[in-house]
Design an enzyme around this catalytic site. Structure first.
Site, PDB file in Angstrom:
ATOM      1  N   ALA A   1     -46.821  50.333 -59.037  1.00 59.10           N
ATOM      2  CA  ALA A   1     -45.628  49.575 -59.428  1.00 59.10           C
ATOM      3  C   ALA A   1     -45.885  48.100 -59.099  1.00 59.10           C
ATOM      4  O   ALA A   1     -46.913  47.758 -58.523  1.00 59.10           O
ATOM      5  CB  ALA A   1     -44.417  50.092 -58.674  1.00 59.10           C
TER       6      ALA A   1
ATOM      7  N   ASN B   1     -44.044  45.955 -57.131  1.00 58.46           N
ATOM      8  CA  ASN B   1     -43.440  45.287 -55.973  1.00 58.46           C
ATOM      9  C   ASN B   1     -44.412  45.034 -54.812  1.00 58.46           C
ATOM     10  O   ASN B   1     -44.252  44.080 -54.073  1.00 58.46           O
ATOM     11  CB  ASN B   1     -42.208  46.047 -55.487  1.00 58.46           C
ATOM     12  CG  ASN B   1     -42.481  47.497 -55.219  1.00 58.46           C
ATOM     13  OD1 ASN B   1     -43.550  48.016 -55.569  1.00 58.46           O
ATOM     14  ND2 ASN B   1     -41.544  48.171 -54.600  1.00 58.46           N
TER      15      ASN B   1
ATOM     16  N   CYS C   1     -38.474  50.436 -53.077  1.00 62.92           N
ATOM     17  CA  CYS C   1     -38.039  51.770 -53.499  1.00 62.92           C
ATOM     18  C   CYS C   1     -37.177  52.472 -52.458  1.00 62.92           C
ATOM     19  O   CYS C   1     -36.256  53.196 -52.789  1.00 62.92           O
ATOM     20  CB  CYS C   1     -39.263  52.621 -53.781  1.00 62.92           C
ATOM     21  SG  CYS C   1     -40.426  52.589 -52.412  1.00 62.92           S
TER      22      CYS C   1
ATOM     23  N   GLU D   1     -44.694  58.817 -55.963  1.00 59.66           N
ATOM     24  CA  GLU D   1     -43.829  57.986 -55.110  1.00 59.66           C
ATOM     25  C   GLU D   1     -42.867  57.271 -56.033  1.00 59.66           C
ATOM     26  O   GLU D   1     -43.233  56.297 -56.687  1.00 59.66           O
ATOM     27  CB  GLU D   1     -44.672  56.969 -54.331  1.00 59.66           C
ATOM     28  CG  GLU D   1     -45.597  57.572 -53.306  1.00 59.66           C
ATOM     29  CD  GLU D   1     -44.864  58.246 -52.161  1.00 59.66           C
ATOM     30  OE1 GLU D   1     -43.629  58.095 -52.042  1.00 59.66           O
ATOM     31  OE2 GLU D   1     -45.524  58.951 -51.386  1.00 59.66           O
TER      32      GLU D   1
ATOM     33  N   GLU E   1     -47.583  59.786 -48.802  1.00 60.09           N
ATOM     34  CA  GLU E   1     -48.625  58.799 -48.560  1.00 60.09           C
ATOM     35  C   GLU E   1     -48.667  58.507 -47.064  1.00 60.09           C
ATOM     36  O   GLU E   1     -47.757  58.860 -46.317  1.00 60.09           O
ATOM     37  CB  GLU E   1     -48.327  57.507 -49.346  1.00 60.09           C
ATOM     38  CG  GLU E   1     -48.357  57.760 -50.837  1.00 60.09           C
ATOM     39  CD  GLU E   1     -48.568  56.530 -51.687  1.00 60.09           C
ATOM     40  OE1 GLU E   1     -47.697  55.660 -51.685  1.00 60.09           O
ATOM     41  OE2 GLU E   1     -49.620  56.461 -52.366  1.00 60.09           O
TER      42      GLU E   1
HETATM   43  P1  NDP Z   1     -42.636  52.007 -63.845  1.00 64.20           P
HETATM   44  O1  NDP Z   1     -42.303  53.421 -63.670  1.00 64.20           O
HETATM   45  O2  NDP Z   1     -42.109  51.281 -65.003  1.00 64.20           O
HETATM   46  O3  NDP Z   1     -44.221  51.820 -63.877  1.00 64.20           O
HETATM   47  C1  NDP Z   1     -45.062  52.301 -62.872  1.00 64.20           C
HETATM   48  C2  NDP Z   1     -46.503  52.278 -63.357  1.00 64.20           C
HETATM   49  O4  NDP Z   1     -46.716  53.320 -64.310  1.00 64.20           O
HETATM   50  C3  NDP Z   1     -46.885  50.988 -64.069  1.00 64.20           C
HETATM   51  O5  NDP Z   1     -48.227  50.665 -63.745  1.00 64.20           O
HETATM   52  C4  NDP Z   1     -46.755  51.374 -65.522  1.00 64.20           C
HETATM   53  O6  NDP Z   1     -47.488  50.547 -66.390  1.00 64.20           O
HETATM   54  C5  NDP Z   1     -47.287  52.793 -65.514  1.00 64.20           C
HETATM   55  N1  NDP Z   1     -46.869  53.641 -66.614  1.00 64.20           N
HETATM   56  C6  NDP Z   1     -45.795  53.518 -67.428  1.00 64.20           C
HETATM   57  N2  NDP Z   1     -45.756  54.529 -68.328  1.00 64.20           N
HETATM   58  C7  NDP Z   1     -46.824  55.326 -68.073  1.00 64.20           C
HETATM   59  C8  NDP Z   1     -47.334  56.545 -68.647  1.00 64.20           C
HETATM   60  N3  NDP Z   1     -46.718  57.161 -69.653  1.00 64.20           N
HETATM   61  N4  NDP Z   1     -48.461  57.084 -68.121  1.00 64.20           N
HETATM   62  C9  NDP Z   1     -49.084  56.490 -67.085  1.00 64.20           C
HETATM   63  N5  NDP Z   1     -48.660  55.340 -66.509  1.00 64.20           N
HETATM   64  C10 NDP Z   1     -47.538  54.763 -66.983  1.00 64.20           C
HETATM   65  O7  NDP Z   1     -42.212  51.311 -62.470  1.00 64.20           O
HETATM   66  P2  NDP Z   1     -42.111  49.763 -62.108  1.00 64.20           P
HETATM   67  O8  NDP Z   1     -43.461  49.145 -62.180  1.00 64.20           O
HETATM   68  O9  NDP Z   1     -41.001  49.179 -62.895  1.00 64.20           O
HETATM   69  O10 NDP Z   1     -41.718  49.833 -60.565  1.00 64.20           O
HETATM   70  C11 NDP Z   1     -40.430  50.042 -60.133  1.00 64.20           C
HETATM   71  C12 NDP Z   1     -40.195  51.497 -59.778  1.00 64.20           C
HETATM   72  O11 NDP Z   1     -41.173  51.937 -58.834  1.00 64.20           O
HETATM   73  C13 NDP Z   1     -38.865  51.722 -59.114  1.00 64.20           C
HETATM   74  O12 NDP Z   1     -38.217  52.858 -59.630  1.00 64.20           O
HETATM   75  C14 NDP Z   1     -39.228  51.968 -57.662  1.00 64.20           C
HETATM   76  O13 NDP Z   1     -38.280  52.694 -56.958  1.00 64.20           O
HETATM   77  C15 NDP Z   1     -40.535  52.630 -57.775  1.00 64.20           C
HETATM   78  N6  NDP Z   1     -41.287  52.469 -56.539  1.00 64.20           N
HETATM   79  C16 NDP Z   1     -41.464  53.550 -55.719  1.00 64.20           C
HETATM   80  C17 NDP Z   1     -42.108  53.424 -54.511  1.00 64.20           C
HETATM   81  C18 NDP Z   1     -42.348  54.604 -53.636  1.00 64.20           C
HETATM   82  O14 NDP Z   1     -43.263  54.544 -52.847  1.00 64.20           O
HETATM   83  N7  NDP Z   1     -41.593  55.672 -53.716  1.00 64.20           N
HETATM   84  C19 NDP Z   1     -42.605  52.124 -54.059  1.00 64.20           C
HETATM   85  C20 NDP Z   1     -42.406  51.071 -55.004  1.00 64.20           C
HETATM   86  C21 NDP Z   1     -41.749  51.256 -56.200  1.00 64.20           C
HETATM   87  P3  NDP Z   1     -46.826  49.175 -66.925  1.00 64.20           P
HETATM   88  O15 NDP Z   1     -45.647  48.849 -66.093  1.00 64.20           O
HETATM   89  O16 NDP Z   1     -47.918  48.210 -66.779  1.00 64.20           O
HETATM   90  O17 NDP Z   1     -46.444  49.445 -68.343  1.00 64.20           O
END
Ligand code: NDP
Length: 485
Positions: free
Chosen positions: A152, A154, A285, A251, A459
């Site tokens: 993600a 952040n 998150c 996560e 993790e």
């Molecule tokens: P996204 O779910 O939009 O994206 C996460 C990653 O997955 C990005 O690298 C994205 O690529 C990629 N991705 C998107 N679609 C696919 C697919 N179909 N197959 C494989 N990879 C894909 O999350 P955000 O980047 O917007 O981050 C925010 C979210 O992350 C929030 O919901 C937050 O809660 C969560 N988060 C969770 C954490 C945890 O440890 N539990 C920690 C930090 C954040 P791209 O964006 O480049 O298109």
């Protein structure tokens, strides 16, 4: 003139920077000004193939090295990260917009902690001896093989290390895809690992949007996928990984409860609520965005919260005096502003903030709503911005039921001076990462991850080893083999 944040090339494969400008250009925008500071190119199918085949080829020899040898490299990488902390923190700030005041203590430093911790564990990964009379069984903890990490936006440095360090410690190789929004920092992690002596091909970084992630997840050579992202993406990636029977760690997002009883220390409770809502401008998150406050302490709590939130310093994130940065993108800012409007429309009482800050960049003021009810949109959906919802409650039983009434289950916190109540309440909350009289501490020694829709697997800590390795059992017979015929 080239901006200092511009990387040497878009990808890091087989121990070197690699460029392929045939991929879709991805502009890197500095959130504090809106200016483009760098460009990378999404991986073409040829780049994806290069990364996967190189990672596949390098893994077996790495797994054959002793754990102590592997660990030494990871620990050396941790030392280099710490030596370069300032430079890496400046880059993290350009990548995300988070203030330097935060990145200096939270990003490369926690990445280094993961490299040091898993480097230290690598030499102690052993199996068991199970006596069976004269016979015995022994177990071997083996690497999974080729792992994919998807991040993600952040915590780009931290996520690259939280996934890479345990994967490499266990003898796996990795292809890591950062979020397209923050593509810069993972390249530095790869560079430092190789400078520390990691053999080429074991930790590769390629850029791209969701389709590059999807190409990695569906490749038959991949044994494990570890994603940090939203719940909708998690569901897609989990399903795609299941089709190939791959291991997963998910996560995902949250809407975590932070419960403040009226015997709590008000200053500490306010501090916990600030850390759990406004750190990284709320783009965390595990944030405790549903702050349940018992009625007896409510007005005192809100008054101090408004006062202390008013002391946030918005400004140039590269200035160490700034304590509150912008949203990562204009799009994320608009999503957050949309939720703030929903909060107002649905009747929540605005205590402070509530609008875009009057300055360049994608700043949203730290915002607190009181009198929020369980059915309001701002109390149900993950906002991923600086919007705190304060909800009232009367009894312990009531607040536990309301706290658990969500599809998410990442984190939960309790503030009270009654320790038996603290443990009793935490024991009933449906969440993976919990806090008593604190919020959002995430040391590498503690398992981190969610239950329910917030994720699968853990993790950090020794738990992460289980998710990046598998156990082989071997039965050894000492006598003759009996058979029916
Ligand atoms: P996204 O779910 O939009 O994206 C996460 C990653 O997955 C990005 O690298 C994205 O690529 C990629 N991705 C998107 N679609 C696919 C697919 N179909 N197959 C494989 N990879 C894909 O999350 P955000 O980047 O917007 O981050 C925010 C979210 O992350 C929030 O919901 C937050 O809660 C969560 N988060 C969770 C954490 C945890 O440890 N539990 C920690 C930090 C954040 P791209 O964006 O480049 O298109």
């Amino acid at each position: 003139m080239t901006h200092p944040a511009q990387p040497k090339a878009s990808h890091f494969i087989n121990g070197a920077y690699v460029e392929d400008t045939a991929g879709t250009p991805i502009p890197v925008i500095y959130a504090a000004t809106g200016e483009q500071i760098a460009t990378v190119y999404a991986a073409t199918p040829a780049i994806v193939e290069q990364a996967l085949s190189t990672a596949k080829a390098a893994q077996k020899a790495w797994a054959k090295m002793t754990g102590t040898e592997r660990g030494r490299i990871l620990r050396r990488a941790a030392d280099i990260m710490r030596e370069r902390n300032h430079e890496l923190s400046v880059l993290e700030t350009y990548d995300t917009g988070k203030p330097l005041q935060e990145t200096l203590v939270a990003d490369a430093t926690s990445g280094a902690d993961a490299l040091e911790y898993f480097g230290g564990l690598a030499g102690s990964l052993t199996g068991e001896h199970i006596p069976m009379g004269e016979d015995w069984v022994y177990t071997v903890r083996e690497a999974l093989g080729l792992c994919v990490g998807i991040g993600a936006w952040n915590y780009p440095t931290q996520i690259a290390c939280w996934k890479g360090a345990p994967a490499l410690a266990c003898g796996n190789s990795m292809v890591f895809k950062p979020s397209e929004t923050t593509p810069l920092c993972a390249l530095k992690v790869a560079e430092i690992l190789h400078e520390a002596g990691l053999p080429a091909g074991l930790y590769n970084v390629i850029q791209g949007m969701g389709e590059v992630g999807a190409a990695l997840v569906t490749d038959p050579r991949v044994d494990k996928v570890s994603l940090t992202g939203s719940v909708p993406t998690g569901k897609k990636v989990y399903a795609a990984a299941a089709a190939g029977m791959k291991h997963v760690t998910m996560e995902l997002g949250g809407k975590s409860p932070l419960i403040i009883f009226d015997d709590a220390d008000v200053e500490n409770a306010v501090g916990g609520a600030i850390n759990g809502n406004f750190y990284s401008s709320g783009q965390v998150c595990s944030n405790g965005t549903r702050v349940f406050v018992q009625k007896g302490i409510k007005e005192k709590f809100l008054a101090r919260l408004a006062e202390r939130t008013g002391a946030a310093v918005l400004g140039d994130p590269q200035d160490e005096a700034t304590s509150f940065g912008p949203m990562v993108t204009e799009n994320q800012m608009n999503i957050v502003l949309g939720y703030i409007e929903k909060g107002k429309e649905e009747g929540a009482r605005l205590i402070c903030g509530g609008k875009r800050a009057d300055m360049p960049g994608f700043f949203v003021e730290p915002t607190v709503f009181a009198d929020v009810t369980d059915d309001m949109t701002i109390a149900r959906e993950e906002i991923f911005g600086p919007v705190m919802s304060v909800l009232d409650f009367d009894t312990e039983e009531e607040v536990i039921a309301r706290a658990n009434d969500t599809e998410f289950g990442l984190s939960a916190g309790v503030f009270t001076n009654d320790f038996s109540r603290a443990h009793r309440v935490i024991g009933q909350l449906e969440a993976g990462s919990c806090f008593i009289n604190s919020y959002n501490d995430a040391p590498v020694e503690a398992p981190f991850g969610g239950v329910k829709a917030s994720g699968v697997g853990r993790e950090n800590s020794k738990e992460a080893i289980k998710h990046f390795s598998q156990v082989k059992s071997v039965y050894v017979r000492m006598g003759d083999v009996e058979a029916a015929f």
